[in-house]
Design a protein around this motif. Structure first.
Motif: not given
Length: 240
Positions: A59-72
């Motif tokens: 769950t924590a990893r999914k959250l970070e991947i989602s944040k990377v997508k938004a930052a990109t």
């Protein structure tokens, strides 16, 4: 403006150049990131807490991947105040470069040009295919016994790094699966992107449903991104 950011020699007794930082009426777009999982009441009652750790980590990893997508997305397209990142082509630095393949010489010329403009790159963002090419820049088979230069150096006891030394700093690679094919985005970490987390928005709680006899665990976070300067990032298109 560009001249506002220049650091000049100040004569004794002269006025010190001061840059103004102003707030804007434009709001920063916030995204809600997160996920959860549901178990039965019996599972929660019988299982040890250690069994839930891998699911919490996912769950924590999914959250970070989602944040990377938004930052990109913000790095590429701008934040509503600063425009989209400028684009340069690989062929403009090296005319004989093969489209779709990162050319080492063109890449170096691009990085040096960014440093000459006063906006040196210390992180390059790319997708999985670009990451493989980035690694291969440092490990291309050249010896007769089909060992790479990297392998030969490692056997000789030389420590290797995937960071590219340019001038007096290292350029690292950041992986983002949402980066477009055939493009790299270079920027400086210290003065480009700011992460804004909405106050009291982080949720890490559980809910018990008596009717369904289930327990739901959820973790979410409201995060947005803003750009500090418009000129500290650039896209390197190695497809053209």
């Amino acid at each position: 403006k560009d001249e506002d950011y220049r650091i000049n020699t100040i004569p004794e007794g002269a006025r010190v150049p001061v840059s103004s930082i102003r707030s804007s009426e434009t709001s920063v777009k916030m995204w809600k990131h997160g996920s959860g999982y549901r178990t039965t009441y019996e599972f929660t009652r019988r299982a040890s807490i250690d069994l839930l750790v891998p699911f919490a980590n996912r769950t924590a990893r999914k959250l970070e991947i989602s944040k990377v997508k938004a930052a990109t997305a913000v790095l590429l397209n701008g934040d509503g105040v600063n425009p989209a990142a400028s684009v340069v082509t690989q062929s403009s630095f090296e005319s004989g470069a093969e489209p779709g393949k990162i050319n080492y010489k063109a890449l170096l010329k691009w990085l040096v040009s960014r440093a000459k403009d006063g906006t040196p790159v210390d992180i390059v963002v790319g997708n999985w295919d670009a990451y493989i090419q980035w690694i291969m820049l440092f490990a291309v088979p050249t010896t007769a016994n089909n060992r790479t230069d990297a392998e030969n150096l490692a056997r000789a006891g030389v420590a290797l790094s995937t960071k590219l030394p340019v001038l007096n700093f290292d350029v690292g690679f950041a992986l983002s699966s949402s980066m477009p094919e055939g493009k790299l985005l270079g920027y400086s970490v210290g003065d480009t992107l700011e992460e804004l987390v909405e106050a009291n928005s982080m949720i890490a709680e559980s809910e018990v449903s008596i009717t369904n006899q289930t327990v739901t665990y959820v973790r979410t976070e409201n995060t947005g991104y803003k750009l500090a300067f418009p000129d500290t990032r650039q896209v390197f298109d190695f497809n053209a």
